[in-house]
Motif scaffolding. Structure first.
Motif, PDB file in Angstrom:
ATOM      1  N   GLY A 287     107.862  27.698  39.873  1.00  0.00           N
ATOM      2  CA  GLY A 287     109.315  27.821  40.017  1.00  0.00           C
ATOM      3  C   GLY A 287     109.569  29.372  40.424  1.00  0.00           C
ATOM      4  O   GLY A 287     108.810  29.518  40.312  1.00  0.00           O
TER       5      GLY A 287
ATOM      6  N   ASN B 143     104.815  20.160  36.609  1.00  0.00           N
ATOM      7  CA  ASN B 143     103.995  19.187  37.498  1.00  0.00           C
ATOM      8  C   ASN B 143     104.655  19.030  38.839  1.00  0.00           C
ATOM      9  O   ASN B 143     104.527  18.422  39.188  1.00  0.00           O
TER      10      ASN B 143
ATOM     11  N   SER C 126     107.067  19.478  40.725  1.00  0.00           N
ATOM     12  CA  SER C 126     108.207  18.134  41.410  1.00  0.00           C
ATOM     13  C   SER C 126     109.254  19.644  42.430  1.00  0.00           C
ATOM     14  O   SER C 126     109.479  18.875  43.181  1.00  0.00           O
TER      15      SER C 126
ATOM     16  N   ARG D 294     103.678  30.318  45.335  1.00  0.00           N
ATOM     17  CA  ARG D 294     104.880  31.299  44.711  1.00  0.00           C
ATOM     18  C   ARG D 294     103.730  32.238  43.555  1.00  0.00           C
ATOM     19  O   ARG D 294     103.619  32.728  43.050  1.00  0.00           O
TER      20      ARG D 294
ATOM     21  N   GLY E 292     100.893  19.140  34.890  1.00  0.00           N
ATOM     22  CA  GLY E 292     101.343  17.787  33.638  1.00  0.00           C
ATOM     23  C   GLY E 292     102.820  18.194  33.330  1.00  0.00           C
ATOM     24  O   GLY E 292     103.279  19.182  34.015  1.00  0.00           O
TER      25      GLY E 292
ATOM     26  N   PHE F  37     110.857  26.718  30.852  1.00  0.00           N
ATOM     27  CA  PHE F  37     111.731  26.918  32.243  1.00  0.00           C
ATOM     28  C   PHE F  37     111.916  26.478  33.114  1.00  0.00           C
ATOM     29  O   PHE F  37     112.400  25.818  34.103  1.00  0.00           O
TER      30      PHE F  37
ATOM     31  N   VAL G 111     116.567  21.531  37.861  1.00  0.00           N
ATOM     32  CA  VAL G 111     117.252  22.161  38.236  1.00  0.00           C
ATOM     33  C   VAL G 111     118.601  21.840  38.857  1.00  0.00           C
ATOM     34  O   VAL G 111     117.973  21.396  40.217  1.00  0.00           O
TER      35      VAL G 111
ATOM     36  N   SER H 179     118.799  28.803  29.205  1.00  0.00           N
ATOM     37  CA  SER H 179     119.570  27.788  30.081  1.00  0.00           C
ATOM     38  C   SER H 179     120.729  28.468  30.883  1.00  0.00           C
ATOM     39  O   SER H 179     119.776  29.047  31.714  1.00  0.00           O
ATOM     40  N   SER H 180     121.713  27.991  31.643  1.00  0.00           N
ATOM     41  CA  SER H 180     122.294  28.402  32.649  1.00  0.00           C
ATOM     42  C   SER H 180     124.037  28.847  32.384  1.00  0.00           C
ATOM     43  O   SER H 180     124.510  28.450  30.987  1.00  0.00           O
TER      44      SER H 180
ATOM     45  N   TYR I 217     121.201  31.998  32.668  1.00  0.00           N
ATOM     46  CA  TYR I 217     120.611  32.724  33.710  1.00  0.00           C
ATOM     47  C   TYR I 217     122.047  32.398  34.257  1.00  0.00           C
ATOM     48  O   TYR I 217     122.724  31.536  34.697  1.00  0.00           O
TER      49      TYR I 217
ATOM     50  N   VAL J 131     120.359  34.063  39.796  1.00  0.00           N
ATOM     51  CA  VAL J 131     119.312  34.702  40.265  1.00  0.00           C
ATOM     52  C   VAL J 131     119.277  34.194  41.686  1.00  0.00           C
ATOM     53  O   VAL J 131     118.672  33.012  41.806  1.00  0.00           O
TER      54      VAL J 131
END
Ligand SMILES: NC(=O)c1ccc[n+]([C@@H]2O[C@H](COP(=O)([O-])OP(=O)(O)OC[C@H]3O[C@@H](n4cnc5c(N)ncnc54)[C@H](O)[C@@H]3O)[C@@H](O)[C@H]2O)c1
Length: 313
Positions: free
Chosen positions: A14, A36, A38, A44, A59, A80, A84, A123-124, A175, A178
């Motif tokens: 990610g 995974n 997704s 990246r 996985g 992480f 999201v 976390s967020s 975070y 970002v």
């Protein structure tokens, strides 16, 4: 401390995870990624994918066997992986809660079994809801509004419980916004940048007076790794710039950086986004993390945006 250590990064394909992995591999850690795909992608990781000290495990954090294999022989886990975003969580509420809680509990219990020394959870700022005061401090009341935020609060509590019971040094990083190269287009900065490159109008929701705390990816990575190394016990840290910027100001800045100035249009709020989840202001109090890590050369918003624009051209 990083060189030679064995690190697992979940969600390493990610946006945030891939920047962290790149830095860790460059600094000599032995890095494994569990993802995974997704929302992640291999592009990246192209700088490090063929390095000897990089390993990829395709996985899922909700699969006990995948987690067991990934955590085995690891010193540090950086968790992480997540579905999201508030909008996505709103339409897949049970799914988000289920995967967040199952994932964190599998990762924590395997970390205890594998004698992991350090655990990091992403976390967020969403956990604060609409803050009662600004800037938000780590000990402020949590008023999560969305399923995404509720899931983050519950996962933070799991981390605290495991850290207390089993003595794993644990950092929870909240975070704020970002941004940086390779971020997906669901976020405001990549959206605005793409509009400017095509010479399109920049759509600002409402009056544009809403504020966010934008921090450049390199600063977030620096603070994450530095705090992770210095932290002892269980701690929660805000990760942001400490400054707030209105969306109107952001649009004006991006327009001024582009080759041709863009028109800014004030449009109705995004109807796909449940209005009860809308947060008007965000700003991080970063004194806790700065007092742990010391001051560091920060990227201004203008510098960070220029680098993102160049990466897109
Ligand atoms: N980017 C930000 O500004 C920000 C702000 C607050 C919190 N966060 C948190 O930081 C973390 C990373 O965010 P990001 O912006 O890099 O998101 P991202 O979507 O780019 O990365 C998430 C990664 O997790 C993977 N993933 C999702 N579900 C998985 C599962 N069940 N098993 C294995 N892998 C899975 C995806 O494929 C993707 O590679 C998330 O936990 C997010 O909640 C990010």
């Amino acid at each position: 401390m990083i060189a030679g250590s064995r690190v697992l990064v979940t969600g390493g394909a990610g946006f945030l995870g891939s920047h962290l992995c790149t830095r860790l591999v460059e600094e000599g850690a032995d890095v494994s990624v569990l993802d995974n795909f997704s929302s992640g992608n291999l592009e990246r990781l192209e700088k490090i994918v063929s390095c000897e000290n990089f390993h990829l495990i395709e996985g899922d954090i909700t699969n006990a066997e995948d987690v067991r294999q990934s955590v085995k022989d690891t010193d540090t886990v950086l968790h992480f992986a997540a579905k999201v975003g508030v909008i996505r969580a709103a339409s897949h509420g049970i799914d988000v809660l289920d995967s967040t809680l199952k994932g964190i509990s599998l990762l924590l219990s395997e970390s205890v079994r594998g004698e992991v020394k350090t655990f990091v959870f992403a976390s967020s700022s969403e956990v604060y809801g609409e803050p009662l005061r600004l800037p938000s401090r780590e000990d402020d009341p949590l008023v999560p509004r969305s399923t995404y935020a509720v899931a983050k609060v519950a996962a933070e509590r799991y981390c605290e419980e495991y850290a207390t019971l089993y003595g794993i040094d644990t950092c929870v990083f909240r975070y704020f916004n970002v941004y940086g190269p390779h971020q997906n287009d669901n976020f405001v900065i990549p959206q605005f940048l793409r509009h400017t490159l095509k010479g399109e109008v920049l759509p600002v929701y409402g009056s544009g007076a809403q504020t966010r705390d934008f921090s450049y990816i390199d600063d977030a990575v620096f603070l994450t790794l530095e705090a992770m190394n210095r932290n002892r016990g269980f701690n929660i840290y805000n990760v942001g710039s400490g400054e707030n910027t209105s969306l109107k100001k952001l649009a004006e800045l991006i327009s001024s950086l582009s080759i041709k100035e863009c028109e800014i249009a004030f449009v109705e709020l995004d109807r796909r986004r449940p209005q009860e989840y809308e947060i008007i202001h965000r700003q991080a109090d970063i004194s806790k993390i700065v007092s742990l890590c010391g001051t560091f050369p920060r990227h201004s918003l203008e510098e960070g945006l220029k680098t993102c624009l160049e990466a897109l051209m």
